[in-house]
Design an enzyme around this catalytic site. Structure first.
Site, PDB file in Angstrom:
ATOM      1  N   ARG A  56       0.827  -1.219   0.000  1.00 13.36           N
ATOM      2  CA  ARG A  56       0.000   0.000   0.000  1.00 13.36           C
ATOM      3  C   ARG A  56       0.863   1.272   0.000  1.00 13.36           C
ATOM      4  O   ARG A  56       0.499   2.282   0.584  1.00 13.36           O
ATOM      5  CB  ARG A  56      -0.975   0.018   1.197  1.00 13.36           C
ATOM      6  CG  ARG A  56      -1.933  -1.133   1.213  1.00 13.36           C
ATOM      7  CD  ARG A  56      -2.925  -1.121   0.052  1.00 13.36           C
ATOM      8  NE  ARG A  56      -3.698  -2.349   0.034  1.00 13.36           N
ATOM      9  CZ  ARG A  56      -3.395  -3.414  -0.720  1.00 13.36           C
ATOM     10  NH1 ARG A  56      -2.367  -3.386  -1.561  1.00 13.36           N
ATOM     11  NH2 ARG A  56      -4.112  -4.497  -0.665  1.00 13.36           N
ATOM     12  N   SER A  69     -11.363  -1.522   3.274  1.00  9.10           N
ATOM     13  CA  SER A  69     -10.670  -1.994   4.489  1.00  9.10           C
ATOM     14  C   SER A  69      -9.957  -0.807   5.124  1.00  9.10           C
ATOM     15  O   SER A  69      -9.161  -0.143   4.470  1.00  9.10           O
ATOM     16  CB  SER A  69      -9.630  -3.046   4.127  1.00  9.10           C
ATOM     17  OG  SER A  69     -10.275  -4.187   3.652  1.00  9.10           O
ATOM     18  N   GLU A 102      -5.040   2.023   6.744  1.00  9.45           N
ATOM     19  CA  GLU A 102      -4.674   2.040   5.318  1.00  9.45           C
ATOM     20  C   GLU A 102      -5.284   3.288   4.691  1.00  9.45           C
ATOM     21  O   GLU A 102      -4.701   3.930   3.837  1.00  9.45           O
ATOM     22  CB  GLU A 102      -5.239   0.790   4.628  1.00  9.45           C
ATOM     23  CG  GLU A 102      -5.138   0.860   3.115  1.00  9.45           C
ATOM     24  CD  GLU A 102      -5.839  -0.311   2.409  1.00  9.45           C
ATOM     25  OE1 GLU A 102      -5.771  -1.444   2.930  1.00  9.45           O
ATOM     26  OE2 GLU A 102      -6.431  -0.078   1.349  1.00  9.45           O
TER      27      GLU A 102
HETATM   28  C1  LIG Z   1     -15.984  -1.129  -1.190  1.00  9.41           C
HETATM   29  C2  LIG Z   1     -14.509  -0.880  -1.336  1.00  9.41           C
HETATM   30  C3  LIG Z   1     -13.668  -1.938  -1.660  1.00  9.41           C
HETATM   31  C4  LIG Z   1     -12.299  -1.729  -1.798  1.00  9.41           C
HETATM   32  N1  LIG Z   1     -11.493  -2.794  -2.099  1.00  9.41           N
HETATM   33  C5  LIG Z   1     -10.157  -2.602  -2.209  1.00  9.41           C
HETATM   34  C6  LIG Z   1      -9.300  -3.703  -2.510  1.00  9.41           C
HETATM   35  O1  LIG Z   1      -9.733  -4.831  -2.694  1.00  9.41           O
HETATM   36  N2  LIG Z   1      -7.975  -3.462  -2.591  1.00  9.41           N
HETATM   37  C7  LIG Z   1      -7.441  -2.211  -2.410  1.00  9.41           C
HETATM   38  O2  LIG Z   1      -6.221  -2.049  -2.511  1.00  9.41           O
HETATM   39  N3  LIG Z   1      -8.237  -1.158  -2.122  1.00  9.41           N
HETATM   40  C8  LIG Z   1      -9.564  -1.318  -2.022  1.00  9.41           C
HETATM   41  N4  LIG Z   1     -10.370  -0.252  -1.739  1.00  9.41           N
HETATM   42  C9  LIG Z   1      -9.773   1.072  -1.496  1.00  9.41           C
HETATM   43  C10 LIG Z   1      -9.645   1.962  -2.744  1.00  9.41           C
HETATM   44  O3  LIG Z   1     -10.676   1.707  -3.683  1.00  9.41           O
HETATM   45  C11 LIG Z   1      -8.289   1.816  -3.421  1.00  9.41           C
HETATM   46  O4  LIG Z   1      -7.227   2.116  -2.542  1.00  9.41           O
HETATM   47  C12 LIG Z   1      -8.178   2.721  -4.643  1.00  9.41           C
HETATM   48  O5  LIG Z   1      -7.038   2.384  -5.365  1.00  9.41           O
HETATM   49  C13 LIG Z   1      -8.130   4.199  -4.286  1.00  9.41           C
HETATM   50  O6  LIG Z   1      -8.347   4.933  -5.478  1.00  9.41           O
HETATM   51  P1  LIG Z   1      -9.132   6.322  -5.457  1.00  9.41           P
HETATM   52  O7  LIG Z   1      -9.100   6.869  -6.834  1.00  9.41           O
HETATM   53  O8  LIG Z   1     -10.454   6.186  -4.832  1.00  9.41           O
HETATM   54  O9  LIG Z   1      -8.159   7.163  -4.524  1.00  9.41           O
HETATM   55  P2  LIG Z   1      -8.599   8.345  -3.560  1.00  9.41           P
HETATM   56  O10 LIG Z   1      -9.337   7.776  -2.393  1.00  9.41           O
HETATM   57  O11 LIG Z   1      -9.226   9.430  -4.349  1.00  9.41           O
HETATM   58  O12 LIG Z   1      -7.173   8.829  -3.050  1.00  9.41           O
HETATM   59  C14 LIG Z   1      -6.383   7.996  -2.224  1.00  9.41           C
HETATM   60  C15 LIG Z   1      -5.014   8.677  -2.083  1.00  9.41           C
HETATM   61  O13 LIG Z   1      -4.395   8.693  -3.372  1.00  9.41           O
HETATM   62  C16 LIG Z   1      -4.064  10.034  -3.745  1.00  9.41           C
HETATM   63  N5  LIG Z   1      -4.318  10.131  -5.186  1.00  9.41           N
HETATM   64  C17 LIG Z   1      -5.426   9.727  -5.855  1.00  9.41           C
HETATM   65  N6  LIG Z   1      -5.277   9.944  -7.165  1.00  9.41           N
HETATM   66  C18 LIG Z   1      -4.049  10.509  -7.335  1.00  9.41           C
HETATM   67  C19 LIG Z   1      -3.311  10.966  -8.470  1.00  9.41           C
HETATM   68  N7  LIG Z   1      -3.800  10.872  -9.697  1.00  9.41           N
HETATM   69  N8  LIG Z   1      -2.078  11.495  -8.261  1.00  9.41           N
HETATM   70  C20 LIG Z   1      -1.563  11.579  -7.001  1.00  9.41           C
HETATM   71  N9  LIG Z   1      -2.223  11.162  -5.892  1.00  9.41           N
HETATM   72  C21 LIG Z   1      -3.436  10.632  -6.061  1.00  9.41           C
HETATM   73  C22 LIG Z   1      -4.983  10.922  -2.930  1.00  9.41           C
HETATM   74  O14 LIG Z   1      -4.425  12.194  -2.712  1.00  9.41           O
HETATM   75  C23 LIG Z   1      -5.116  10.136  -1.628  1.00  9.41           C
HETATM   76  O15 LIG Z   1      -4.042  10.406  -0.771  1.00  9.41           O
HETATM   77  C24 LIG Z   1     -11.750  -0.435  -1.597  1.00  9.41           C
HETATM   78  C25 LIG Z   1     -12.602   0.631  -1.285  1.00  9.41           C
HETATM   79  C26 LIG Z   1     -13.964   0.420  -1.160  1.00  9.41           C
HETATM   80  C27 LIG Z   1     -14.860   1.572  -0.825  1.00  9.41           C
END
Ligand SMILES: Cc1cc2nc3c(=O)[nH]c(=O)nc-3n(C[C@H](O)[C@H](O)[C@H](O)COP(=O)(O)OP(=O)(O)OC[C@H]3O[C@@H](n4cnc5c(N)ncnc54)[C@H](O)[C@@H]3O)c2cc1C
Length: 297
Positions: free
Chosen positions: A171, A221, A291
């Site tokens: 992560r 998570s 996380e």
């Molecule tokens: C129901 C559910 C299930 C999930 N299952 C999983 C799973 O199985 N495995 C897993 O790893 N995660 C899981 N997640 C968590 C999440 O979806 C992942 O970590 C995902 O990759 C985050 O992407 P996001 O675009 O939503 O990031 P955001 O939540 O928008 O951002 C997360 C972080 O990344 C940074 N960020 C985002 N985009 C950029 C960019 N383009 N440039 C620089 N920084 C950036 C943000 O500033 C922030 O610090 C789950 C979440 C939910 C709600």
């Protein structure tokens, strides 16, 4: 001098003083001074450069599925990349802009019979967020398939990192330390059997729907997997399922999730997290580390 982004960039999609709860997966989060949805890389570059010039704090988000924004929100500019969604496919690779939904990338790969990303089929994040977090599931992880990522530096320079340069860990990626904006990513995939790819994705999604409380807002998570343990199992064994503060509850379906029952605030989430950490530390001498990112100021 009051910052007036809407005057400086009149044709850009910029809004002032908007509640972030409207856009986060948890449905919590106070107002951002500004929110900007760039429609092109050129728009993104122009606004990031201007923000840098006037010292305006910038927070770049994808689908806001892995964070909790505090109730007082964000004093500065939040940039959502969700309109930068182009996905292109070549023989062994899929390239996507950072705002593309990971789910759309996996669907596109399956349409072209490319295998490798099936594990990501149900992760509700963007490509940028997935690279930033080195997202993973069901034995797969971004770092095993990412070829390269393009980033925008604070000074407006575009550069490409190869996989090995991104210092991936559990992560973790280097971008968490540099603060650069991920603008695109290329995944290296292999030709596979399309029927098999679709059925694997379907199987993973069925498992998710059975185990995860997808019927409620959440941020997935909440805690990292502690060495030698599973966070969800520790939380379950500590009897914490159903523990509630305000509208935030340790899910009864999956102990690793904290769901918003409808009226949760960010403070509720933070209180539940603190209680879970304290209880698990007391009972099992294991320190759970979030996380999810708790952001805002
Ligand atoms: C129901 C559910 C299930 C999930 N299952 C999983 C799973 O199985 N495995 C897993 O790893 N995660 C899981 N997640 C968590 C999440 O979806 C992942 O970590 C995902 O990759 C985050 O992407 P996001 O675009 O939503 O990031 P955001 O939540 O928008 O951002 C997360 C972080 O990344 C940074 N960020 C985002 N985009 C950029 C960019 N383009 N440039 C620089 N920084 C950036 C943000 O500033 C922030 O610090 C789950 C979440 C939910 C709600």
């Amino acid at each position: 001098m009051a910052v007036t982004l809407t005057n400086i960039f009149p044709s850009y999609d910029i809004k002032a003083n908007v509640p972030l709860a409207n856009y986060t997966n948890t449905r919590v989060g106070g107002p951002a001074d500004w929110i900007f949805w760039p429609k092109s890389l050129a728009e993104l570059k122009a606004v990031v450069a201007y923000a840098h010039q006037i010292d305006l704090p910038v927070l770049v988000l994808g689908n806001a599925s892995n964070l909790i924004i505090t109730d007082d929100g964000y004093r500065g500019l939040v940039i959502f990349l969700t309109q930068l969604t182009r996905i292109t496919v070549s023989e062994h690779a899929v390239t996507a802009l950072a705002g593309a939904a990971l789910i759309d990338v996996t669907t596109k790969a399956a349409e072209y019979g490319l295998t490798g990303l099936e594990w990501a089929a149900g992760i509700p994040g963007s490509v940028g967020g997935a690279v930033y977090m080195n997202a993973g599931a069901y034995g797969g992880q971004v770092d095993a398939y990412l070829e390269s990522a393009d980033v925008l530096t604070a000074t407006g320079e575009l550069k490409t990192y190869q996989n090995a340069e991104l210092a991936f860990g559990y992560r973790h990626s280097k971008v968490q330390d540099t603060g650069e904006v991920i603008v695109a990513a290329t995944f290296h995939l292999e030709p596979g059997n399309a029927t098999q790819i679709w059925s694997t994705m379907e199987e993973f999604n069925t498992r998710r729907a059975q185990k995860q409380p997808l019927e409620y807002p959440s941020c997935g998570s909440v805690f990292k997997r502690p060495a030698g343990h599973f966070a969800g199992k520790l939380i379950m064994d500590a009897g914490l399922q159903g523990f509630t503060v305000g509208g935030a509850q340790v899910s009864r379906k999956h102990a690793g999730f904290i769901v918003n029952l409808g009226s949760a605030t960010s403070a509720d989430y933070v209180a539940v997290i603190a209680h879970v950490q304290e209880t698990v530390a007391k009972q099992f001498a294991v320190q759970l580390e979030p996380e999810v990112r708790i952001l805002g100021h």
